[in-house]
Design a protein around this motif. Structure first.
Motif, PDB file in Angstrom:
ATOM      1  N   LEU A  59     -13.941 -19.310  -0.872  1.00  9.17           N
ATOM      2  CA  LEU A  59     -15.131 -19.495  -0.047  1.00  9.17           C
ATOM      3  C   LEU A  59     -15.303 -20.971   0.325  1.00  9.17           C
ATOM      4  N   VAL A  60     -15.678 -21.212   1.568  1.00  7.39           N
ATOM      5  CA  VAL A  60     -15.979 -22.564   2.032  1.00  7.39           C
ATOM      6  C   VAL A  60     -17.407 -22.564   2.569  1.00  7.39           C
ATOM      7  N   HIS A  61     -18.206 -23.529   2.106  1.00  4.72           N
ATOM      8  CA  HIS A  61     -19.614 -23.619   2.481  1.00  4.72           C
ATOM      9  C   HIS A  61     -19.812 -24.726   3.513  1.00  4.72           C
ATOM     10  N   ALA A  62     -20.824 -24.544   4.363  1.00 10.33           N
ATOM     11  CA  ALA A  62     -21.077 -25.506   5.438  1.00 10.33           C
ATOM     12  C   ALA A  62     -21.301 -26.913   4.925  1.00 10.33           C
ATOM     13  N   GLY A  63     -21.916 -27.060   3.738  1.00  9.04           N
ATOM     14  CA  GLY A  63     -22.206 -28.385   3.210  1.00  9.04           C
ATOM     15  C   GLY A  63     -21.404 -28.773   1.988  1.00  9.04           C
ATOM     16  N   GLN A  64     -20.908 -27.782   1.246  1.00  8.25           N
ATOM     17  CA  GLN A  64     -20.177 -28.062   0.006  1.00  8.25           C
ATOM     18  C   GLN A  64     -18.672 -27.897   0.148  1.00  8.25           C
ATOM     19  N   GLY A  65     -18.214 -27.377   1.276  1.00 10.05           N
ATOM     20  CA  GLY A  65     -16.787 -27.161   1.451  1.00 10.05           C
ATOM     21  C   GLY A  65     -16.244 -26.183   0.422  1.00 10.05           C
ATOM     22  N   LEU A  66     -15.057 -26.481  -0.105  1.00 12.10           N
ATOM     23  CA  LEU A  66     -14.424 -25.623  -1.109  1.00 12.10           C
ATOM     24  C   LEU A  66     -14.956 -25.882  -2.510  1.00 12.10           C
ATOM     25  N   MET A  67     -15.953 -26.753  -2.641  1.00  6.68           N
ATOM     26  CA  MET A  67     -16.625 -26.962  -3.919  1.00  6.68           C
ATOM     27  C   MET A  67     -17.819 -26.016  -4.086  1.00  6.68           C
ATOM     28  N   ALA A  68     -17.979 -25.078  -3.183  1.00  7.57           N
ATOM     29  CA  ALA A  68     -19.124 -24.174  -3.223  1.00  7.57           C
ATOM     30  C   ALA A  68     -19.206 -23.437  -4.553  1.00  7.57           C
ATOM     31  N   SER A  69     -20.412 -23.405  -5.106  1.00 12.24           N
ATOM     32  CA  SER A  69     -20.651 -22.636  -6.329  1.00 12.24           C
ATOM     33  C   SER A  69     -22.076 -22.113  -6.300  1.00 12.24           C
ATOM     34  N   PHE A  70     -22.258 -20.937  -6.842  1.00 10.94           N
ATOM     35  CA  PHE A  70     -23.566 -20.297  -6.863  1.00 10.94           C
ATOM     36  C   PHE A  70     -23.992 -20.083  -8.303  1.00 10.94           C
ATOM     37  N   ARG A  71     -25.208 -20.537  -8.604  1.00 11.53           N
ATOM     38  CA  ARG A  71     -25.740 -20.353  -9.951  1.00 11.53           C
ATOM     39  C   ARG A  71     -26.539 -19.072 -10.065  1.00 11.53           C
ATOM     40  N   ALA A  72     -27.102 -18.581  -8.967  1.00  9.18           N
ATOM     41  CA  ALA A  72     -27.897 -17.356  -8.998  1.00  9.18           C
ATOM     42  C   ALA A  72     -28.310 -17.010  -7.581  1.00  9.18           C
TER      43      ALA A  72
END
Length: 216
Positions: A114-127
């Motif tokens: 997954l690639v996020h608009a602001g986090q790139g490939l560092m995207a992580s979801f806590r909840a």
């Protein structure tokens, strides 16, 4: 101050932010009863890692990040009359990958991560927060990969992550070698190669911790 601004301020107290969200219809299955909006939460940088490692869960016992997430985000959900949903604790597991894509701010990258608009490939979801109210969500973004030379495709020194997907055993085998030290100490080179990742203020210490958890 709007409801969205109040929520953002409340999340920022614990170095969290809304990474995306979407409306949920009353007829949809797979969500707590009455859910009208799902908001996906992740680390707010800079500052997340220093905040997290100063918390009581950072006590040497297993799973400090997940225990912190349950306590902090669980409390936020209770305060809002919402339900906190976590990407851990299964099986069964909530479909965070599909939920992320639905936000319009996260995409399937050339290396399938997954690639996020602001986090790139560092995207992580806590909840994720399942709210019973219809609230504003961050607007859809533009997929950064569309105008990118895709350095992620050739960044893995072991050839474990490519357009074909992720060869996890090959990755672990490489990390066992001296050549894998940079990946362990600084984070996955594929994730770091993403131009959006490079503009995101995630500390190498955080990446090293998660790599260590992955490779233990």
């Amino acid at each position: 101050m709007s409801g969205a601004e109040e929520l953002a301020a409340r999340l920022a107290e614990d170095q969290l932010e809304v990474l995306g969200g979407f409306a949920v219809s009353e007829a949809e299955a797979g969500f707590p009863p009455g859910t009208r909006t799902l908001l996906m939460l992740g680390p707010k940088e800079p500052g997340f890692w220093g905040h997290l490692t100063s918390q009581p869960e950072w006590d040497g016992a297993p799973d400090p990040v997940d225990r912190w997430s349950r306590r902090v985000i669980g409390r936020i959900a209770c305060d809002l009359g919402a339900k906190a949903l976590f990407p851990f604790g299964g099986p069964p597991y909530h479909p965070f990958y599909q939920w992320a894509l639905r936000t319009g701010r996260v995409w399937d990258s050339p290396v399938r991560l997954l690639v996020h608009a602001g986090q790139g490939l560092m995207a992580s979801f806590r909840a994720a927060l399942a709210l019973k109210e219809a609230v504003a969500v961050p607007p859809p973004g533009t997929k950064p990969c569309d105008a990118c030379a895709a350095p992620c495709l050739t960044a893995c020194p072991a050839g474990a992550i490519s357009g074909a997907g992720y060869d996890v055993p090959r990755c672990h085998a490489f990390l066992d070698q001296p050549e894998g030290a940079d990946c362990l100490s600084g984070g996955c080179l594929v994730r770091r190669a993403c131009p959006v990742s490079q503009s995101y203020a995630r500390l190498p210490e955080q990446s090293a911790y998660h790599m260590g958890q992955f490779h233990r």
